[in-house]
Design a protein around this motif. Structure first.
Motif, PDB file in Angstrom:
ATOM      1  N   GLU A 390      39.467  45.224  37.825  1.00 35.99           N
ATOM      2  CA  GLU A 390      38.480  44.614  36.920  1.00 35.99           C
ATOM      3  C   GLU A 390      38.686  43.128  37.272  1.00 35.99           C
ATOM      4  O   GLU A 390      39.833  42.536  36.991  1.00 35.99           O
ATOM      5  CB  GLU A 390      38.607  44.904  35.309  1.00 35.99           C
ATOM      6  N   GLY A 391      37.674  42.536  37.110  1.00 38.80           N
ATOM      7  CA  GLY A 391      37.886  40.840  37.653  1.00 38.80           C
ATOM      8  C   GLY A 391      37.846  40.451  38.933  1.00 38.80           C
ATOM      9  O   GLY A 391      37.667  39.250  39.187  1.00 38.80           O
ATOM     10  N   ASP A 392      38.182  41.415  40.037  1.00 38.93           N
ATOM     11  CA  ASP A 392      38.393  41.084  41.294  1.00 38.93           C
ATOM     12  C   ASP A 392      36.944  40.654  41.756  1.00 38.93           C
ATOM     13  O   ASP A 392      35.861  41.221  41.572  1.00 38.93           O
ATOM     14  CB  ASP A 392      39.056  42.308  42.061  1.00 38.93           C
ATOM     15  N   VAL A 393      36.937  39.736  42.911  1.00 38.12           N
ATOM     16  CA  VAL A 393      35.785  39.193  43.522  1.00 38.12           C
ATOM     17  C   VAL A 393      35.695  39.882  44.794  1.00 38.12           C
ATOM     18  O   VAL A 393      36.667  39.765  45.592  1.00 38.12           O
ATOM     19  CB  VAL A 393      35.784  37.808  43.395  1.00 38.12           C
ATOM     20  N   VAL A 394      34.539  40.323  45.273  1.00 36.56           N
ATOM     21  CA  VAL A 394      34.546  40.953  46.586  1.00 36.56           C
ATOM     22  C   VAL A 394      33.418  40.355  47.386  1.00 36.56           C
ATOM     23  O   VAL A 394      32.379  39.960  46.750  1.00 36.56           O
ATOM     24  CB  VAL A 394      34.342  42.359  46.650  1.00 36.56           C
ATOM     25  N   SER A 395      33.502  40.039  48.570  1.00 37.88           N
ATOM     26  CA  SER A 395      32.161  39.506  49.307  1.00 37.88           C
ATOM     27  C   SER A 395      31.365  40.632  49.786  1.00 37.88           C
ATOM     28  O   SER A 395      31.768  41.651  50.419  1.00 37.88           O
ATOM     29  CB  SER A 395      32.813  38.769  50.588  1.00 37.88           C
TER      30      SER A 395
END
Length: 415
Positions: A390-395
């Motif tokens: 949760e909270g991770d940023v993925v391209s």
């Protein structure tokens, strides 16, 4: 995956398929009497020998004397030979490896009796009670209550069960083997594989037991197993039934069209047993009980999900479902040629206020890369997403109107 199907990325499910009440949980179940033929015929008495004709005079005495001498010598040689053979056999036997799963509950030193296996696993088996609402694809939502089974896999209070046990649940209560009722929450699930992970909400609760997971790949047809659960109602909690592994690697299609690789067993599995453990002769959980054949003319055919199908996913199932907020359709190589589109995941719909919408993704985009990796299938996207927190940023790279664009999506926990 069927290229014509639409998948809700956040629910692990096909949204173009009509849902059933449960994945074959509401099968017809009958009281059964299992008979086991344990009678062993006694060995026939073959000790009598043909009679010799009597001879007269000295010949008779010579025969008797020779017989006595031969008997004494034969007895000595025979007993010595038997001792030698037995000694060698004992030495050789002591050097043999013990089978991974003894084929009986009682005769092998590595095996447990059915009662011992039950006592080892039962403290970790729980009743799962749910109440909630199920919406069957446009039909009026129905309030539902039900019970199933589950088992505790660690001291933190995580519990494995079937997805169809908790489908539509708004509230989940777990009854521990010591009789205490505690609240639990649904952490994660995979509807297609019919598995769900729960967690006891109160971290101060001390769990009464934890199961040991076995190796379902080592199971053999004919091996004895027991099933533990709560069939029909809470009054029948901690019910144990025994049987054998009837077959392994059975491909069974569920009512939603998903094919599962399952263990077939003749241990009685009834409504309420769903989510409970299938246990081998070493007291290890080797399967999650989930269905039986529904037919008046069929008995002793039940199925369990092999635990090895779940082991590698325990870590990801122990994390909250991460919400992306899109429904997609796979663009295969054939569709790519037919519509002159890039192979990938075509976004059919973007959910309002979802991470995808906030990041700028739109319906009509074709996802070609996720977290920097080339993807073409729904399963590939799920596999990458399940490694995130949760909270991770993925391209997310998409093709929009023939141009490649990249968006950064911050993943949120699904409520």
């Amino acid at each position: 995956m069927n290229e014509d199907n639409i998948y809700d990325v956040d629910k692990y499910e096909e949204v173009s398929e009509e849902k059933e009440n449960e994945i074959k949980e509401d099968f017809i179940d009958e009281d059964k009497t299992f008979e086991k033929d344990s009678y062993v015929h006694p060995i026939n008495d073959i000790s009598s020998t043909p009679k010799r004709k009597k001879k007269k005079g000295n010949t008779l005495f010579k025969v008797i004397a020779i017989a006595i001498i031969a008997g004494l010598l034969g007895g000595g040689i025979g007993s010595g030979s038997v001792y030698y053979l037995l000694k060698n056999n004992i030495i050789q036997s002591s050097n043999k490896e013990v089978a991974q799963n003894p084929q009986t509950f009682s005769t092998d030193s590595e095996a447990l009796t059915a009662s011992e296996a039950f006592e080892k696993v039962a403290p970790a088996v729980v009743i799962v009670s749910v109440s909630g609402v199920i919406d069957y694809s446009g039909i009026v939502p129905q309030e539902t209550e039900g019970i199933g089974s589950g088992f505790i896999i660690n001291e933190e209070g995580y519990i494995l069960t079937n997805y169809h046990v908790i489908e539509g649940a708004k509230e989940v209560t777990v009854t521990l083997s010591d009789g205490n009722d505690v609240k639990a929450k649904v952490v994660n699930y995979d509807e297609n594989q019919d598995v769900a992970m729960l967690k006891i909400s109160d971290d101060s609760v001390k769990v009464p037991g934890v199961v040991e997971l076995g190796d379902s790949d080592a199971l053999k047809p004919g091996e004895q197993v027991i099933a533990i659960g709560t069939p029909l109602s809470k009054e029948f909690n901690q019910t144990v039934t025994s049987g054998i592994v009837s077959a392994v690697n059975r491909t069974v299609e569920t009512s939603s069209g998903v094919q599962l690789n399952l263990i077939q067993t003749d241990a009685a599995i009834n409504p309420g047993n769903s989510g409970g453990p299938l246990v081998n002769t070493k007291g290890e959980v080797v399967g999650i009980n989930n269905m039986k054949i529904a037919s008046d003319s069929v008995e002793g055919i039940g199925f369990s999900i092999p635990i090895n199908e779940i082991k590698d996913r325990i870590e990801s199932l122990s994390k909250p479902i991460l919400n992306l907020g899109v429904s997609i359709r796979e663009i295969s190589s054939d569709l790519s040629k037919q519509y002159n589109m890039e192979e990938g995941l075509y976004i059919v719909q973007v959910t309002e206020f979802s991470p995808a919408e906030k990041a700028g993704l739109q319906a009509g985009d074709v996802i070609v890369k996720f977290d920097g990796q080339r993807i073409k299938t729904f399963d590939e996207l799920k596999a990458i997403r399940d490694t995130k927190n949760e909270g991770d940023v993925v391209s997310v790279e998409v093709v929009r109107n023939g141009e490649n664009k990249t968006f950064n999506v911050q993943l949120e926990a699904k409520e």
